[in-house]
Design an enzyme around this catalytic site. Structure first.
Site, mmCIF file in Angstrom:
data_model
loop_
_atom_site.group_PDB
_atom_site.id
_atom_site.type_symbol
_atom_site.label_atom_id
_atom_site.label_comp_id
_atom_site.label_asym_id
_atom_site.label_seq_id
_atom_site.Cartn_x
_atom_site.Cartn_y
_atom_site.Cartn_z
ATOM 1 N N ASP A 149 50.720 -6.736 41.343
ATOM 2 C CA ASP A 149 51.992 -7.334 40.401
ATOM 3 C C ASP A 149 51.599 -7.071 38.849
ATOM 4 O O ASP A 149 52.415 -6.659 38.268
ATOM 5 C CB ASP A 149 52.298 -8.832 40.600
ATOM 6 C CG ASP A 149 53.099 -9.461 39.537
ATOM 7 O OD1 ASP A 149 54.393 -9.229 39.435
ATOM 8 O OD2 ASP A 149 52.757 -10.427 38.764
ATOM 9 N N ARG A 165 56.812 -2.110 34.148
ATOM 10 C CA ARG A 165 58.149 -2.548 33.844
ATOM 11 C C ARG A 165 58.475 -2.828 32.685
ATOM 12 O O ARG A 165 59.542 -2.477 31.937
ATOM 13 C CB ARG A 165 58.683 -3.830 34.847
ATOM 14 C CG ARG A 165 58.554 -3.333 36.378
ATOM 15 C CD ARG A 165 58.540 -4.620 37.147
ATOM 16 N NE ARG A 165 59.490 -5.795 36.760
ATOM 17 C CZ ARG A 165 59.336 -7.132 36.815
ATOM 18 N NH1 ARG A 165 58.146 -7.827 37.443
ATOM 19 N NH2 ARG A 165 60.162 -7.818 36.208
ATOM 20 N N LYS A 180 52.653 -14.519 43.181
ATOM 21 C CA LYS A 180 51.576 -15.092 42.317
ATOM 22 C C LYS A 180 51.725 -16.608 42.854
ATOM 23 O O LYS A 180 50.558 -17.092 43.297
ATOM 24 C CB LYS A 180 51.618 -15.196 40.978
ATOM 25 C CG LYS A 180 51.187 -13.748 40.279
ATOM 26 C CD LYS A 180 51.511 -13.519 39.089
ATOM 27 C CE LYS A 180 53.123 -13.367 38.614
ATOM 28 N NZ LYS A 180 53.401 -12.917 37.425
ATOM 29 N N HIS A 207 55.846 -24.613 38.851
ATOM 30 C CA HIS A 207 55.935 -23.493 38.089
ATOM 31 C C HIS A 207 56.892 -23.425 36.973
ATOM 32 O O HIS A 207 58.131 -23.770 37.770
ATOM 33 C CB HIS A 207 55.913 -22.087 39.007
ATOM 34 C CG HIS A 207 55.868 -20.808 38.157
ATOM 35 N ND1 HIS A 207 54.572 -20.553 37.592
ATOM 36 C CD2 HIS A 207 56.866 -20.048 37.854
ATOM 37 C CE1 HIS A 207 55.103 -19.233 37.165
ATOM 38 N NE2 HIS A 207 56.374 -19.160 37.086
ATOM 39 N N SER A 237 57.788 -10.838 41.598
ATOM 40 C CA SER A 237 56.691 -11.066 40.872
ATOM 41 C C SER A 237 56.166 -12.112 40.750
ATOM 42 O O SER A 237 54.942 -12.824 40.905
ATOM 43 C CB SER A 237 56.895 -10.478 39.513
ATOM 44 O OG SER A 237 56.152 -10.724 38.376
HETATM 45 N N1 URA Z 1 57.185 -13.607 34.760
HETATM 46 C C1 URA Z 1 56.615 -13.328 35.962
HETATM 47 O O1 URA Z 1 55.396 -13.352 36.262
HETATM 48 N N2 URA Z 1 57.186 -11.865 36.122
HETATM 49 C C2 URA Z 1 58.184 -11.364 35.678
HETATM 50 O O2 URA Z 1 58.582 -10.299 36.370
HETATM 51 C C3 URA Z 1 58.869 -12.073 34.656
HETATM 52 C C4 URA Z 1 58.430 -13.281 34.405
#
Ligand code: URA
Ligand code: CA
Length: 437
Positions: A160, A167, A186, A81, A182
């Site tokens: 999320d 946010r 995922k 990632h 967050s």
């Molecule tokens: N990328 C994400 O997936 N979440 C965040 O909070 C910031 C960047």
């Protein structure tokens, strides 16, 4: 349980239980917790942070809010990632390299949004390439060739998604525990056993300083370790585009050039891709040491096995495997423009975000997630920080399907190159490595 008491506890610096965090996440997704309450909760976390148990529980609650992938039939699986960068084509190089070295990678990927590109859009620029596969096709492709990439489920960590949108409008994006939970909710939902994280830092990244990126890398790896995963995070530079290509077909073309040995070796993009591949090889148990993993990755790239693996995956997913060796099989832009340096001197800095925005302005990106993209649009950008350029020398090539776009984008590209009289030392490519222990 009572959301007001939960918010108050967090506000006062107390520790929330796993049950309280689950209640907050599930309640927000179902509507039992209102937007303003979730916003107050996020702000309380912004000020007071989360300890390890809270990070784990909050991440798991978001992970379990939607679909999760069970990759166990595939044995030990790896994933990577990146927190997002410009000309970050690492996935298209590192995955075939790692797969050619015995790794198994069943990757769910997303589309690009904003000034950074998405792996899915780059792959879909290959004629015929399908990113929607049945689970059987997906697993079969991984078993046969070592990797496969499909589109992210719409139902991946929906809590999320809802928290992130909130946010974004309540000044609570820039909190390390909220960002880390967050991202990891995922990644953990995607089911891999071993995870290599590329945390970008610099003027083209979310984390502007190496210190901030290191802190995020540390919390990301900690959450992974607490979830029983093997995780490595690298903090890497994004003070200029990583590769030369920014766009979709152009980035796929650059990946094929590197895998085909058609570019000068040891470019920044090649070095980082090999390093990420070797970390995947190491975490997957396919090499005994860092040195052995690096040698295996390098060999798979140099002898063409990685490119062959990629071509086989393209064919398995319905795409034209010839595209891997013949760039003319990829979408070509009708209009091209060469941008030349306006002055002579040493490249002191590159406004990385502006290069990403120039590619978007050429049609390579999307402003809203429903927007289409132009697969052929994008650019090639050559100046290296610290190198000398001469007035009139080509510094970039622009590609678009609309005649008027390149001239507008050229202005942005010219302005993004900061030239000075003195040479500067280029930033390192890799700042540091965080490992789970
Ligand atoms: N990328 C994400 O997936 N979440 C965040 O909070 C910031 C960047
Ligand atoms: Ca497994």
């Amino acid at each position: 349980m009572n959301i007001v008491e939960i918010i108050q506890k967090k506000r006062d610096g107390q520790t929330l239980s796993a049950a309280e965090l689950r209640y907050t996440v599930d309640g927000y997704l179902s509507g039992a917790v209102a937007d303003y309450q979730a916003a107050a909760f996020c702000m309380a976390v912004w000020f007071n942070g989360m300890d390890d148990d809270e990070l784990s529980a909050f991440t798991q609650a978001m992970r379990l809010s939607g679909d999760t992938l069970d990759l166990s039939p595939l044995g030990v699986t790896a994933d990577k990632h990146s927190t997002g960068g410009v000309a970050d084509t690492v996935t298209l190089i590192a995955l075939p390299v790692a797969a050619a070295c015995g790794c198994r990678i069943a990757k769910m990927s997303g589309r690009g949004l904003g000034f950074t590109g998405g792996t899915l859009d780059k792959l879909e620029s290959i004629p015929g390439f399908r990113t929607r596969l049945s689970e059987k096709e997906f697993f079969d492709t991984v078993e046969k060739f070592g990797f496969s990439v499909i589109g992210q489920s719409e139902k991946l960590a929906p809590a999320d998604k809802k928290f992130y949108a909130l946010r974004d409008v309540t000044a609570t994006v820039d909190s390390v525990p909220l960002i880390a939970s967050s991202i990891m909710s995922k990644k953990l939902a995607c089911g891999a056993d071993a995870l290599v994280l590329d945390v970008k830092t610099g003027n083209g990244a979310f984390m502007k300083t190496p210190e901030a990126a290191r802190k995020l890398a540390e919390v990301l790896t900690r959450i992974g370790r607490l979830a029983g995963k093997r995780v490595t995070a690298l903090v890497t530079d994004m003070n200029r585009p990583l590769g030369t290509a920014v766009g979709n077909a152009v980035e796929a073309a650059e990946a094929f050039e590197i895998l085909g040995g058609k570019t000068p070796p040891h470019s920044r993009l090649e070095r980082l891709s090999l390093r990420i591949a070797s970390e995947m090889i190491l975490l997957s148990g396919k090499a005994a040491s860092e040195r052995e993993a690096a040698a295996a990755a390098e060999a798979a790239l140099r002898d063409g096995r990685a490119l062959k693996t990629f071509a086989a995956v393209i064919e398995a997913q319905g795409g034209d495997p010839e595209a891997a060796v013949n760039p003319k099989r990829l979408p070509q832009a009708a209009f091209r423009l060469t941008v030349c340096a306006r002055e002579s001197g040493f490249v002191n800095a590159v406004n990385t975000e502006e290069i990403g925005r120039a590619a978007m302005a050429l049609g390579a990106g999307r402003l809203r997630k429903e927007d289409g993209i132009d697969a052929a649009a994008g650019l090639r950008f050559y100046p290296e920080i610290g190198s000398r350029i001469e007035k009139g020398e080509p510094i970039a090539e622009l590609f678009a399907s609309d005649r008027s776009l390149p001239a507008q984008a050229a202005v942005r590209v010219e302005k993004a190159v900061i030239v000075g009289e003195e040479p500067v030392v280029p930033p390192p490519l890799i700042y540091e490595k965080e490992e789970t222990t």
